[in-house]
Motif scaffolding. Structure first.
Motif, PDB file in Angstrom:
ATOM      1  N   LEU A  11      16.916  34.478  32.418  1.00  0.00           N
ATOM      2  CA  LEU A  11      17.853  34.573  33.421  1.00  0.00           C
ATOM      3  C   LEU A  11      18.879  33.133  33.368  1.00  0.00           C
ATOM      4  CD1 LEU A  11      15.505  34.902  36.616  1.00  0.00           C
ATOM      5  CD2 LEU A  11      17.003  36.722  35.448  1.00  0.00           C
ATOM      6  N   ALA A  14      22.642  34.346  33.562  1.00  0.00           N
ATOM      7  CA  ALA A  14      23.079  34.990  34.743  1.00  0.00           C
ATOM      8  C   ALA A  14      23.199  33.548  35.660  1.00  0.00           C
ATOM      9  CB  ALA A  14      22.147  35.984  35.416  1.00  0.00           C
ATOM     10  N   GLY A  15      22.083  32.965  35.723  1.00  0.00           N
ATOM     11  CA  GLY A  15      22.216  31.524  36.579  1.00  0.00           C
ATOM     12  C   GLY A  15      23.559  30.711  36.347  1.00  0.00           C
ATOM     13  N   LEU A  21      19.972  34.867  42.142  1.00  0.00           N
ATOM     14  CA  LEU A  21      18.469  35.218  41.374  1.00  0.00           C
ATOM     15  C   LEU A  21      17.420  35.040  42.457  1.00  0.00           C
ATOM     16  CD1 LEU A  21      19.256  32.875  38.239  1.00  0.00           C
ATOM     17  CD2 LEU A  21      19.761  35.432  38.427  1.00  0.00           C
ATOM     18  N   ASP A  22      16.491  36.117  41.910  1.00  0.00           N
ATOM     19  CA  ASP A  22      15.073  36.088  42.732  1.00  0.00           C
ATOM     20  C   ASP A  22      14.173  36.784  41.811  1.00  0.00           C
ATOM     21  OD1 ASP A  22      12.860  36.152  44.431  1.00  0.00           O
ATOM     22  OD2 ASP A  22      13.723  37.501  45.618  1.00  0.00           O
ATOM     23  N   ARG A  23      13.596  36.222  40.989  1.00  0.00           N
ATOM     24  CA  ARG A  23      12.740  36.664  39.871  1.00  0.00           C
ATOM     25  C   ARG A  23      13.399  37.887  39.309  1.00  0.00           C
ATOM     26  NH1 ARG A  23       7.713  38.544  42.823  1.00  0.00           N
ATOM     27  NH2 ARG A  23       9.119  38.746  44.567  1.00  0.00           N
ATOM     28  N   GLY A  24      14.722  37.697  38.989  1.00  0.00           N
ATOM     29  CA  GLY A  24      15.656  38.809  38.285  1.00  0.00           C
ATOM     30  C   GLY A  24      16.835  38.390  38.870  1.00  0.00           C
ATOM     31  N   VAL A  25      17.750  39.127  38.438  1.00  0.00           N
ATOM     32  CA  VAL A  25      19.451  39.272  38.953  1.00  0.00           C
ATOM     33  C   VAL A  25      19.201  40.068  40.297  1.00  0.00           C
ATOM     34  CG1 VAL A  25      21.639  39.680  38.511  1.00  0.00           C
ATOM     35  CG2 VAL A  25      20.267  38.614  36.638  1.00  0.00           C
ATOM     36  N   THR A  33      25.994  42.765  41.438  1.00  0.00           N
ATOM     37  CA  THR A  33      25.637  41.359  41.558  1.00  0.00           C
ATOM     38  C   THR A  33      26.153  40.722  42.415  1.00  0.00           C
ATOM     39  OG1 THR A  33      26.991  40.560  39.958  1.00  0.00           O
ATOM     40  CG2 THR A  33      25.023  41.258  39.257  1.00  0.00           C
ATOM     41  N   ARG A  57      11.747  44.765  40.892  1.00  0.00           N
ATOM     42  CA  ARG A  57      12.233  44.806  39.354  1.00  0.00           C
ATOM     43  C   ARG A  57      11.258  45.379  38.911  1.00  0.00           C
ATOM     44  NH1 ARG A  57      11.540  41.719  35.197  1.00  0.00           N
ATOM     45  NH2 ARG A  57      10.414  40.273  36.123  1.00  0.00           N
TER      46      ARG A  57
END
Length: 156
Positions: A11, A14-15, A21-25, A33, A57
């Motif tokens: 991540l 993306a971060g 983010l939350d354990r994924g995008v 997004t 996810r």
């Protein structure tokens, strides 16, 4: 033997781009997004499950393929929602297992049939509602569960 232990999405990019983010995008049902000009699909995307409403996810190629189709259509100006109930089928030697839905947590499991004799079904439930169903040698039951979940999602 193939073992996947501790698999986590990467991540950092993306971060660094400032995406939520939350354990994924995190994406919405259109796979957008937190930046409406950026879409995410596949193993990294965490989207609202149409069946439970929870952000999920799923790391499976069918989900990635179908999300890619919806994300691409939306990048081209369409207004499509990703409403697929996730599933996978797997075969271990002569044992076939089918799984439909998504259950990270549940408060009850119901077993139907005889798993020891490879003819059964397991319901993963929360608050009396099926979140996911795993079957062994019960393909029709797996398909029925998927149709039921799709119908429940459309009514929500």
């Amino acid at each position: 033997m193939v073992v996947g232990v501790g698999v986590e999405p990467r991540l950092h990019l993306a971060g660094g781009a400032g995406l939520a983010l939350d354990r994924g995008v995190l994406v919405n049902s259109s796979l957008q997004t937190s930046d409406p000009n950026i879409f995410a699909a596949g193993d990294i995307a965490r989207w609202p499950d149409p069946h439970t409403g929870e952000a999920i996810r799923v790391e499976h190629w069918v989900v990635a393929e179908r999300q890619g189709q919806v994300a691409a259509a939306n990048m081209l100006g369409k207004d499509e929602l990703f409403t697929v109930i996730p599933f996978f089928w797997t075969k271990h030697f002569d044992l076939s297992i089918r799984y439909v839905g998504h259950a990270e947590t549940w408060d009850e499991t119901l077993v139907e049939g005889d798993l020891a004799h490879r003819n059964g079904l397991v319901r993963f439930r929360r608050a009396g509602r099926d979140l996911a169903v795993a079957t062994v040698e019960r393909d029709k039951d797996s398909l029925r569960a998927e149709l039921t979940m799709e119908g429940e999602s459309q009514r929500s």
